[in-house]
Design a protein around this motif. Structure first.
Motif, short mmCIF file in Angstrom:
data_model
loop_
_atom_site.label_atom_id
_atom_site.label_comp_id
_atom_site.label_asym_id
_atom_site.label_seq_id
_atom_site.Cartn_x
_atom_site.Cartn_y
_atom_site.Cartn_z
N PRO A 159 0.81 -1.22 0.00
CA PRO A 159 0.00 0.00 0.00
C PRO A 159 0.84 1.27 0.00
O PRO A 159 1.91 1.33 0.61
CB PRO A 159 -0.79 -0.11 1.31
N LYS A 184 -7.18 1.64 -3.89
CA LYS A 184 -7.79 0.67 -2.98
C LYS A 184 -8.81 1.32 -2.04
O LYS A 184 -9.85 0.75 -1.75
CB LYS A 184 -6.69 -0.01 -2.16
N GLN A 205 -2.60 0.62 -4.20
CA GLN A 205 -1.94 -0.67 -4.10
C GLN A 205 -1.13 -0.92 -5.36
O GLN A 205 -1.61 -0.65 -6.47
CB GLN A 205 -2.96 -1.79 -3.91
N SER A 207 -0.51 -2.83 -7.92
CA SER A 207 -1.19 -3.98 -8.49
C SER A 207 -1.86 -3.58 -9.79
O SER A 207 -2.37 -2.47 -9.92
CB SER A 207 -2.26 -4.51 -7.53
#
Length: 243
Positions: A159, A184, A205, A207
């Motif tokens: 994060p 997120k 995040q 990702s």
């Protein structure tokens, strides 16, 4: 010079030298940011974010980076006098230079959480005082540089928590998405119920998962009668002396 102290329940912030003093932004981010075991604080200033996170996450190790000479004096004092000094490393350097050194030594993706109260004024007049300008204006740390550096230093899935005003929210989120971050959590912070949010606490995040759901919330710091809200009291109870 008379010391300017901001006292909290478990530690004290000496802000005698730092250009940017402790404010509500730090209080909010310090209590709402996501943690980990190895946390990077970008632009630590007086060190209050690192210390709040150290109180919240007793097993975590911290690296706090700060470029301003005067802020480093205060941060060093605050870290060494805190109960968590052995878990904190203070780096006196720009974030850009810090990133270059980390990459050259093969230490990319070494943090599992990153926090930052970034400079975000990019259209207002530059402040004549250099330390305050660095802390407030994106000329010292452009969004692209911050986002790219955070991405390079963060582990996959980690994060990246920060606080921003609404004027730059869309711009920052777009650049973060382009770099590979997924939003997120998005928390709007109102001063009073019904008012538009003055700040947003964001958690990105690292990702590329497009299916990641965004948690959106709105919180009010005060009630309609201007007393502190129950949410704010619960959030800061472990830190602020008057709660």
């Amino acid at each position: 010079m008379k010391k300017k102290l901001f006292r909290l329940k478990l530690f004290t912030i000496d802000q005698t030298n730092a250009s940017m003093k402790v404010g509500t932004d730090s209080d909010l981010l310090g209590t709402m940011a996501y943690g980990g075991k190895n946390i990077l604080d970008i632009g630590t200033g007086t060190g209050i974010l690192t210390l709040m996170m150290a109180q919240r996450f007793p097993e975590a190790q911290f690296t706090a980076v700060e470029i301003d000479d005067k802020a480093v004096i205060d941060a060093s004092t605050n870290f060494s006098s805190s109960p968590w000094s052995e878990r904190i490393t203070l780096i006196h350097d720009s974030f850009q230079s810090f990133i270059e050194k980390e990459i050259s030594e093969g230490r990319q993706e070494r943090f599992d959480a990153i926090i930052c109260n970034p400079p975000f004024f990019d259209k207002s007049l530059e402040c004549p005082e250099q330390g305050r300008q660095r802390a407030r204006h994106t000329s010292s740390l452009p969004f692209e540089t911050l986002i790219d550096g955070a991405y390079r230093m963060l582990e996959e899935g980690g994060p990246f928590s920060l606080i921003l005003p609404p004027e730059v929210l869309e711009k920052f989120c777009l650049k973060a998405k382009e770099r590979g971050f997924a939003l997120k959590e998005k928390n709007g912070i109102q001063t009073l119920p019904g008012n538009p949010p003055k700040r947003y606490i964001l958690v990105f995040q690292k990702s590329l998962d497009s299916s990641l759901c965004v948690s959106e919330n709105t919180f009010s710091m005060r009630n309609a009668d201007n007393t502190y809200s129950q949410w704010y009291n619960d959030l800061l109870r472990d830190f602020l002396l008057f709660l």
